[in-house]
Design an enzyme around this catalytic site. Structure first.
Site, PDB file in Angstrom:
ATOM      1  N   GLY A  71       0.615  -1.741   0.077  1.00  0.00           N
ATOM      2  CA  GLY A  71      -0.331   0.387   0.119  1.00  0.00           C
ATOM      3  C   GLY A  71       0.550   0.896  -0.335  1.00  0.00           C
ATOM      4  O   GLY A  71       0.509   2.518  -0.700  1.00  0.00           O
ATOM      5  N   THR A  72       1.686   1.261   0.603  1.00  0.00           N
ATOM      6  CA  THR A  72       2.747   2.426   0.949  1.00  0.00           C
ATOM      7  C   THR A  72       3.452   2.946  -0.225  1.00  0.00           C
ATOM      8  O   THR A  72       3.283   3.808  -1.189  1.00  0.00           O
ATOM      9  CB  THR A  72       4.254   1.704   1.501  1.00  0.00           C
ATOM     10  OG1 THR A  72       3.401   2.359   2.899  1.00  0.00           O
ATOM     11  CG2 THR A  72       4.993   3.383   1.756  1.00  0.00           C
ATOM     12  N   GLN A 168      -7.562   0.226   4.043  1.00  0.00           N
ATOM     13  CA  GLN A 168      -8.112  -0.163   4.592  1.00  0.00           C
ATOM     14  C   GLN A 168      -9.717  -0.641   4.062  1.00  0.00           C
ATOM     15  O   GLN A 168     -10.372  -1.349   5.244  1.00  0.00           O
ATOM     16  CB  GLN A 168      -8.690   0.745   5.890  1.00  0.00           C
ATOM     17  CG  GLN A 168      -7.278   0.918   6.585  1.00  0.00           C
ATOM     18  CD  GLN A 168      -6.802  -0.802   7.140  1.00  0.00           C
ATOM     19  OE1 GLN A 168      -7.186  -1.306   7.955  1.00  0.00           O
ATOM     20  NE2 GLN A 168      -5.207  -0.157   7.846  1.00  0.00           N
ATOM     21  N   HIS A 190      -1.092  -7.866   2.619  1.00  0.00           N
ATOM     22  CA  HIS A 190      -1.898  -8.809   3.575  1.00  0.00           C
ATOM     23  C   HIS A 190      -2.866  -8.213   4.401  1.00  0.00           C
ATOM     24  O   HIS A 190      -3.314  -8.408   6.046  1.00  0.00           O
ATOM     25  CB  HIS A 190      -0.471  -8.195   4.418  1.00  0.00           C
ATOM     26  CG  HIS A 190       0.040  -6.735   4.779  1.00  0.00           C
ATOM     27  ND1 HIS A 190      -0.356  -6.587   5.628  1.00  0.00           N
ATOM     28  CD2 HIS A 190       0.348  -6.146   3.683  1.00  0.00           C
ATOM     29  CE1 HIS A 190       0.344  -5.298   5.796  1.00  0.00           C
ATOM     30  NE2 HIS A 190       0.430  -4.877   4.864  1.00  0.00           N
ATOM     31  N   THR A 228      11.586  -7.238 -10.924  1.00  0.00           N
ATOM     32  CA  THR A 228      11.071  -8.994 -10.993  1.00  0.00           C
ATOM     33  C   THR A 228       9.858  -8.896  -9.859  1.00  0.00           C
ATOM     34  O   THR A 228       9.649  -8.069  -8.635  1.00  0.00           O
ATOM     35  CB  THR A 228      12.248  -9.777 -10.424  1.00  0.00           C
ATOM     36  OG1 THR A 228      13.395  -9.801 -11.658  1.00  0.00           O
ATOM     37  CG2 THR A 228      11.262 -11.402 -10.624  1.00  0.00           C
ATOM     38  N   CYS A 311       1.916   2.613  14.720  1.00  0.00           N
ATOM     39  CA  CYS A 311       3.153   2.550  15.643  1.00  0.00           C
ATOM     40  C   CYS A 311       4.370   1.573  14.897  1.00  0.00           C
ATOM     41  O   CYS A 311       4.757   0.237  15.155  1.00  0.00           O
ATOM     42  CB  CYS A 311       3.888   2.114  17.581  1.00  0.00           C
ATOM     43  SG  CYS A 311       2.211   0.470  17.678  1.00  0.00           S
TER      44      CYS A 311
HETATM   45  N1  PLP Z   1      -2.712   3.482   3.858  1.00  0.00           N
HETATM   46  C1  PLP Z   1      -3.925   2.603   4.981  1.00  0.00           C
HETATM   47  C2  PLP Z   1      -5.072   2.937   5.066  1.00  0.00           C
HETATM   48  C3  PLP Z   1      -2.958   1.792   5.523  1.00  0.00           C
HETATM   49  O1  PLP Z   1      -3.587   1.685   6.833  1.00  0.00           O
HETATM   50  C4  PLP Z   1      -1.944   0.827   5.571  1.00  0.00           C
HETATM   51  C5  PLP Z   1      -1.359   0.690   6.534  1.00  0.00           C
HETATM   52  O2  PLP Z   1      -1.583   0.051   7.509  1.00  0.00           O
HETATM   53  C6  PLP Z   1      -1.050   1.306   3.749  1.00  0.00           C
HETATM   54  C7  PLP Z   1      -1.365   2.275   3.345  1.00  0.00           C
HETATM   55  C8  PLP Z   1       0.407   1.095   3.987  1.00  0.00           C
HETATM   56  O3  PLP Z   1       0.167  -0.779   3.591  1.00  0.00           O
HETATM   57  P1  PLP Z   1       1.352  -1.332   3.396  1.00  0.00           P
HETATM   58  O4  PLP Z   1       1.792  -1.514   4.669  1.00  0.00           O
HETATM   59  O5  PLP Z   1       0.926  -2.040   2.597  1.00  0.00           O
HETATM   60  O6  PLP Z   1       2.401  -0.559   2.372  1.00  0.00           O
END
Ligand code: PLP
Length: 367
Positions: A71-72, A168, A190, A228, A311
């Protein structure tokens, strides 16, 4: 040995059996999806099946889905890749991934005390021009669901691109790129019950065509993300996306509500209780009781919950989400309880007993 009960699904969901099986099977796939020999083509088939399943599940087209590491990275790709250095407007309660990518120069859209974006403020900000708006589908700490369809209408009217961090909400709420009317949505394997290591940015065709890549390399993902592919994590992500339905997630709401009743009877206040929320999430403030002490007390009793923002460094930082909701000192007395997809009634009874005993020891009496 002490039995453990997991209440931290918003940090990461337990691995679903379907996702485990798909991940293990893909671990045995020998080829690199970019190779042209038979092994490579077999790996490519696995990759494209996963792409089709995830795109179909979340209302987009396979060619407009870019696999990322999570997600990040999807958030960073959307913001850097679509804003092109122009003005970004982001919600006050966004995840740190969005906050960091948008940078300190981004303008912050305020939220009301329930954590919901103030639409009239956004409209006024849009009138001054912007390149991109980024607002999450649902908040990781409070579960507050944002009015993304309305935000999309405002963005369309202003001709501004709209990114939704759906990390989420996906798999817990009906989530469709097309129905939201966003230009791009971020997803994370995940958080759906897949293994860590895979996520995606799902875009409209137009947004996909103008996306600027963050990571260049071997031309993977149509040149939009080099590197990859993490095929086992991607296969697990697809299996989890198929298995995680909003209908199943909705069945967690009665368990969450029962947890809230038990906590309120001990003097807790439900944060954002008046907002539309994720069905698995509650944010509970216990006045006069430090969040860290609550997390430790519950951990000793066998329960995994989290305090404030999940955290990342292991220490509890002050929550910008709760501060944006004007919670004041209460922000330091609040824990997040997020039920996993496989929670049962036992989660409720175990929580009720552990919370009552903790609150009593901390000097609070059941009402
Ligand atoms: N965005 C939201 C709303 C999240 O809750 C999170 C992770 O807690 C992320 C992005 C980041 O996702 P990832 O852990 O897959 O990098």
């Amino acid at each position: 040995m002490q039995r453990r009960f997991y209440f931290d699904a918003n940090a990461t969901e337990p691995l679903r059996p379907e996702a485990r099986a798909a991940t293990l099977a893909a671990l045995d796939a020998l080829g690199n999806p970019s190779s042209i020999h038979g092994e490579g083509r077999a790996a490519r088939r696995l990759l494209e099946d996963a792409r089709e399943a995830i795109a179909a599940r979340f209302g987009g087209a396979p060619r407009n889905l870019v696999f990322t590491a999570g997600g990040t990275e999807a958030d960073a790709l959307a913001i850097h890749g679509l804003a092109g250095g122009g003005r970004v407007l982001r919600g006050a309660t966004e995840h740190p991934a969005v906050i960091a990518a948008a940078g300190p120069q981004a303008d912050i859209i305020p939220v009301d005390p329930q954590g919901v974006v103030r639409l009239e403020a956004l409209e006024a900000m849009l009138a001054e021009g912007a390149a991109l708006v980024s607002v999450m589908l649902a908040n990781n700490e409070t579960g507050t669901v944002q009015p993304v369809a309305e935000i999309s209408r405002l963005c369309r009217a202003a001709g501004v691109a709209f990114h939704v961090d759906a990390v989420q909400g996906a798999g817990r709420l009906p989530t469709s790129l097309a129905e939201i009317g966003a230009d791009a949505i971020s997803l994370s394997g995940h958080k759906l019950g897949g293994p860590p290591g895979a996520g995606a940015l799902l875009l409209t065709r137009d947004a996909a065509d103008r996306l600027m890549p963050l990571m260049l390399g071997g031309g993977q993902e149509r040149g939009r993300r080099g590197g990859t592919h993490a095929l086992p994590a991607i296969a697990g992500f697809a299996a989890a996306a198929r298995a995680a339905t909003a209908e199943d997630a909705a069945s967690l709401a009665p368990l969450r509500d029962a947890i809230e009743r038990a906590a309120v009877a001990c003097g807790a206040v439900v944060i954002a209780g008046g907002a539309a929320r994720l069905p698995n999430t509650t944010c509970l403030m216990l006045p006069g009781c430090r969040a860290e002490a609550q997390v430790i007390a519950l951990d000793l009793a066998g329960l995994a919950v989290s305090a404030g923002s999940a955290c990342s460094s292991g220490k509890v930082a002050r929550s910008h989400v709760l501060e944006a909701m004007s919670l004041g000192a209460g922000a330091g007395e609040t824990i997040r309880v997020s039920l996993p997809w496989n929670a049962t009634g036992e989660h409720v009874s175990v929580f009720a007993e552990a919370y009552r005993s903790m609150a009593e020891r901390m000097g609070r009496r059941a009402a």
